[in-house]
Design an enzyme around this catalytic site. Structure first.
Site, PDB file in Angstrom:
ATOM      1  CG  MET A 284      -6.950   2.278   7.219  1.00 58.67           C
ATOM      2  SD  MET A 284      -6.190   2.299   5.810  1.00 58.67           S
ATOM      3  CE  MET A 284      -7.297   2.327   4.636  1.00 58.67           C
ATOM      4  N   GLY A 285      -4.832   0.728  10.122  1.00 61.83           N
ATOM      5  CA  GLY A 285      -4.078   0.148  10.694  1.00 61.83           C
ATOM      6  C   GLY A 285      -3.769  -1.590  10.711  1.00 61.83           C
TER       7      GLY A 285
ATOM      8  CG  ASP B  19      -0.983  -1.018   8.672  1.00 68.15           C
ATOM      9  OD1 ASP B  19      -1.893   0.011   8.745  1.00 68.15           O
ATOM     10  OD2 ASP B  19      -0.624  -1.779   7.890  1.00 68.15           O
TER      11      ASP B  19
ATOM     12  N   GLY C  74       0.972  -1.618  -0.265  1.00 73.82           N
ATOM     13  CA  GLY C  74      -0.059   0.200  -0.182  1.00 73.82           C
ATOM     14  C   GLY C  74       0.766   1.311   0.249  1.00 73.82           C
TER      15      GLY C  74
ATOM     16  CG  HIS D 166      -7.781   4.031   1.095  1.00 76.80           C
ATOM     17  ND1 HIS D 166      -8.685   3.533   1.585  1.00 76.80           N
ATOM     18  CD2 HIS D 166      -6.693   3.046   0.412  1.00 76.80           C
ATOM     19  CE1 HIS D 166      -8.655   1.819   1.056  1.00 76.80           C
ATOM     20  NE2 HIS D 166      -7.226   1.829   0.991  1.00 76.80           N
TER      21      HIS D 166
ATOM     22  N   GLY E 179       6.687  -2.992   3.475  1.00 78.33           N
ATOM     23  CA  GLY E 179       5.821  -3.277   4.913  1.00 78.33           C
ATOM     24  C   GLY E 179       6.223  -4.780   5.024  1.00 78.33           C
TER      25      GLY E 179
END
Ligand code: F6P
Length: 370
Positions: free
Chosen positions: A184-185, A142, A14, A284, A116
């Site tokens: 988010m996260g 995140d 992402g 987003h 990530g």
């Protein structure tokens, strides 16, 4: 004397704010200090799968607008694991050798992967299989990647969520409502925890701390008894409902994503407390826009350090932020440790000490007014 001449850089997974700032720092250090050539590979590993490989060669003059630019100029994807790549006929194919061949076709001496945990695991597997000299830069809003205190993109996401809480505060107070912000996260509560403290939330729900609706409703009632006409709550997207299930949404293609815990809480809280509730799902927005100063600084420090790792021949390592310094750690170590919020973390203790409720304890109500 280093034999490096040509390096590649790609962004994978992402997007987030600060990716372009990292590309800028890599380009400056590699060309300015070492006189190497720098090739930005398009759309993560897809650019290496493509024939001819898709890339952009960077010069020092290309770096000018990158510091403040959101997203990634290289493009990215968080789909299509090359070891089980979805083909148009519905089958899955291992396309790893095509990517490895693309890297060698470009005559690259090393590759910087910005990603990530999921992306870095894939890149490392490709590197091991294909003799790719890989160095990694951690990025994820995140902040859940092991072996680094910070990843690029997290701070900007926290800033955006904090600003949302600042704004919700006034409308909540004006209408005497319980305002719920869903952030988010993925499976970690770092964004909710940090933004919750910074944005003055009354209640923070994170997946690492189990809550009950009764405790949450009591916390709202306690605020009411103390003269407050509203409450601000922030909830991480992967918090479960009371039956212990994650709340998800499935689109018409059958793809399932986290989302909806905010509305679930709004409905259950208004049933049990009678409070008028509203939900904002930030989505987003947290990934987009101009990177925060901290993310620009972090991305710059990481970009320089990643190039230096290549110069030292220290491959299979990731740059990491630790104790206000940039160090390097084996990529294998970073991806092996998922970094959730420690329920005894200093920030959790800080939040509790300033009266923020995590929904895990009953709060004391004034008996006469219950
Ligand atoms: O991992 C980053 C992240 O933004 C998560 O916080 C979120 O759950 C997910 O990606 C959203 O992914 P997508 O962009 O595929 O909707």
């Amino acid at each position: 004397m280093s034999k490096i001449k040509r390096i590649g850089i790609l962004t994978s997974g992402g997007d987030c704010a600060g990716l372009n700032a990292a590309i800028r720092a890599v380009t400056h250090r590699a060309i300015g200090t070492y006189d190497w050539e720098v090739f930005g590979i398009c759309r993560a590993t897809h650019g290496l799968m493509h024939r001819p490989p898709e890339y952009i060669q960077f010069g020092l003059s290309d770096t000018y607008p990158l510091l403040t630019l959101g997203g990634t100029i290289l493009g990215t994807t968080n789909k299509g694991n090359p070891f089980a790549y979805p083909m148009p006929d519905g089958s899955l194919r291992d396309r790893s050798e095509e990517i490895i061949a693309g890297y060698h076709q470009m005559n690259l001496d090393a590759l910087i992967g910005i990603g990530g945990d999921g992306s870095l695991a894939i890149l490392r597997q490709l590197a091991q299989q294909g003799g790719i000299n890989l160095v990694a830069i951690p990025k994820t809003i995140d902040n859940d990647l092991g072996s680094t205190e910070r990843s690029v993109g997290f701070d900007t996401a926290v800033n955006i969520a904090t600003e949302a809480l600042d704004r919700l505060h006034f409308t909540a107070a004006s209408h005497s409502r319980v305002m719920i912000l869903e952030v988010m996260g993925r499976d970690a509560g770092h964004i909710a925890l940090n933004a919750g403290i910074a944005g003055g939330a009354d209640i923070i729900l994170i997946p690492e701390i189990a809550y009950t609706i009764d405790n949450v409703c009591q916390a709202i009632e306690q605020l009411h008894q103390r003269g407050r006409n509203f409450a601000l709550m922030v909830v991480a997207e992967s918090v479960c409902d009371e039956t212990g299930c994650k709340v998800t949404q499935t689109n018409r293609l059958g793809q399932c994503r986290l989302g909806g815990i905010g509305q679930y809480l709004a409905d259950t809280i208004s049933d049990c407390s009678g409070a008028e509730t509203r939900v904002t799902v930030l989505g987003h927005v947290q990934r987009g826009g101009v990177p925060s100063p901290l993310d620009r600084v972090l991305a710059s420090a990481f970009g320089v350090a990643a190039v230096d790792l290549i110069a030292e021949g220290k491959f299979d390592h990731m740059v990491s932020w630790y104790d206000r310094d940039v160090i390097s750690v084996p990529i294998a170590e970073a991806i092996a440790q998922y970094r959730a919020v420690d329920p005894d973390d200093i920030l959790v203790r800080t939040a509790r000490s300033i009266g923020i409720c995590f929904g895990d304890h009953a709060v004391k109500l004034d008996a006469a007014r219950r």
